[in-house]
Motif scaffolding. Structure first.
Motif, PDB file in Angstrom:
ATOM      1  N   THR A   1       0.828  -1.198   0.000  1.00  0.00           N
ATOM      2  CA  THR A   1       0.000   0.000   0.000  1.00  0.00           C
ATOM      3  C   THR A   1       0.870   1.259   0.000  1.00  0.00           C
ATOM      4  OG1 THR A   1      -1.742  -1.164   1.203  1.00  0.00           O
ATOM      5  CG2 THR A   1      -1.832   1.237   1.223  1.00  0.00           C
ATOM      6  N   GLY A   2       1.918   1.259   0.812  1.00  0.00           N
ATOM      7  CA  GLY A   2       2.842   2.380   0.821  1.00  0.00           C
ATOM      8  C   GLY A   2       3.494   2.585  -0.535  1.00  0.00           C
TER       9      GLY A   2
ATOM     10  N   ILE B   1       0.478   3.811  -3.178  1.00  0.00           N
ATOM     11  CA  ILE B   1       0.000   5.164  -2.860  1.00  0.00           C
ATOM     12  C   ILE B   1       1.149   6.152  -2.941  1.00  0.00           C
ATOM     13  CG2 ILE B   1      -0.945   6.641  -1.049  1.00  0.00           C
ATOM     14  CD1 ILE B   1      -2.688   4.381  -0.154  1.00  0.00           C
ATOM     15  N   GLY B   2       2.336   5.740  -2.463  1.00  0.00           N
ATOM     16  CA  GLY B   2       3.494   6.619  -2.500  1.00  0.00           C
ATOM     17  C   GLY B   2       3.938   6.970  -3.897  1.00  0.00           C
ATOM     18  N   ALA B   3       3.562   6.160  -4.904  1.00  0.00           N
ATOM     19  CA  ALA B   3       3.894   6.480  -6.295  1.00  0.00           C
ATOM     20  C   ALA B   3       3.118   7.691  -6.812  1.00  0.00           C
ATOM     21  CB  ALA B   3       3.619   5.272  -7.180  1.00  0.00           C
TER      22      ALA B   3
ATOM     23  N   LEU C   1      -0.178   0.360  10.364  1.00  0.00           N
ATOM     24  CA  LEU C   1       0.942  -0.156   9.576  1.00  0.00           C
ATOM     25  C   LEU C   1       1.194   0.702   8.337  1.00  0.00           C
ATOM     26  CD1 LEU C   1       0.287  -4.004   9.794  1.00  0.00           C
ATOM     27  CD2 LEU C   1       2.240  -2.765  10.745  1.00  0.00           C
ATOM     28  N   VAL C   2       0.136   1.084   7.647  1.00  0.00           N
ATOM     29  CA  VAL C   2       0.294   1.925   6.454  1.00  0.00           C
ATOM     30  C   VAL C   2       0.831   3.304   6.833  1.00  0.00           C
ATOM     31  CG1 VAL C   2      -0.941   3.088   4.578  1.00  0.00           C
ATOM     32  CG2 VAL C   2      -1.426   0.701   5.096  1.00  0.00           C
TER      33      VAL C   2
ATOM     34  N   PRO D   1       5.137   7.050   4.715  1.00  0.00           N
ATOM     35  CA  PRO D   1       6.168   8.099   4.726  1.00  0.00           C
ATOM     36  C   PRO D   1       7.528   7.610   4.203  1.00  0.00           C
ATOM     37  CG  PRO D   1       4.958   8.086   6.797  1.00  0.00           C
ATOM     38  CD  PRO D   1       4.564   6.847   6.056  1.00  0.00           C
ATOM     39  N   LEU D   2       7.804   6.324   4.384  1.00  0.00           N
ATOM     40  CA  LEU D   2       9.084   5.780   3.928  1.00  0.00           C
ATOM     41  C   LEU D   2       9.125   5.598   2.415  1.00  0.00           C
ATOM     42  CD1 LEU D   2       9.595   3.004   6.649  1.00  0.00           C
ATOM     43  CD2 LEU D   2      10.670   5.274   6.569  1.00  0.00           C
TER      44      LEU D   2
END
Length: 206
Positions: A119-120, A123-125, A183-184, A189-190
């Protein structure tokens, strides 16, 4: 092609694939799955269609609800809607169902952590929210309803429908609801890619 854009594409594709694989891990754990996956399971059982195909069809159906909400899909939205189902099928083909409690807990825990990382990644993309995320944020923007209220209402509805259709609801469903958000919040942020565009709201991928 800039390095930033290439990283975003690779991160999106990796995140969506790992998301589907994580779903398969939690299914094989046999402890219960997320509300949307309970719906996919139940629909698959009643229709005879593969779980992955049902997941895709539900995602595409949710996208149709974006039209009255005036939401616009991004590239990531389309990839999510089309690729999570096949990647889940890959996982289901490779993984064996777990029956021993230790194996079930290990498989479910690994799947939940992997899902948070996936998910990170996606979404981070910053290439567009998943169909289900966009439904919730779109209802918030269109009607002013709180996101948490929309999310709760939608997920309780799909969970009840999936359970009535025969989907697997158990302690894992409760654990998912309680742990996936924290967890997300750690993974996003990473893995967030800095761009000039506003970020999509975090939530369930898919």
């Amino acid at each position: 092609m800039s390095w930033n854009f290439l990283r975003r594409v690779v991160q999106l594709l990796a995140g969506v694939f790992l998301y589907g694989f994580a779903i398969a891990m939690m299914i094989r754990a046999g402890m219960g799955v997320s509300p949307w996956d309970v719906l996919s399971q139940g629909t698959s059982l009643q229709s005879g269609l593969p779980f992955g195909l049902v997941t895709n069809l539900i995602g595409l159906g949710v996208l149709l609800l974006w039209i009255p909400l005036r939401q616009r899909p991004g590239a990531g939205t389309v990839v999510n809607a089309l690729a999570v189902g096949p990647s889940a099928e890959v996982g289901l083909a490779l993984l064996e169902p777990q029956t021993a409690p230790a194996g079930q807990i290990a498989m479910f825990s690994g799947g939940l952590v992997l899902l948070a990382v996936a998910t990170g990644l996606y979404i981070g993309a910053r290439m567009g929210p998943g169909p289900r995320d966009g439904l919730m944020t779109g209802a918030h923007a269109r009607f002013g309803w709180p996101v948490w209220a929309v999310r709760t209402g939608v997920e309780v509805t799909v969970l009840a429908a999936g359970w009535l259709l025969g989907g697997s609801m158990g302690i894992g469903t409760v654990a998912f609801a309680m742990l996936v958000g924290p967890l997300v919040n750690r993974t996003l942020p990473l893995l967030d890619v800095r761009t000039d565009r506003p970020t999509a709201s975090a939530g369930r991928a898919g």
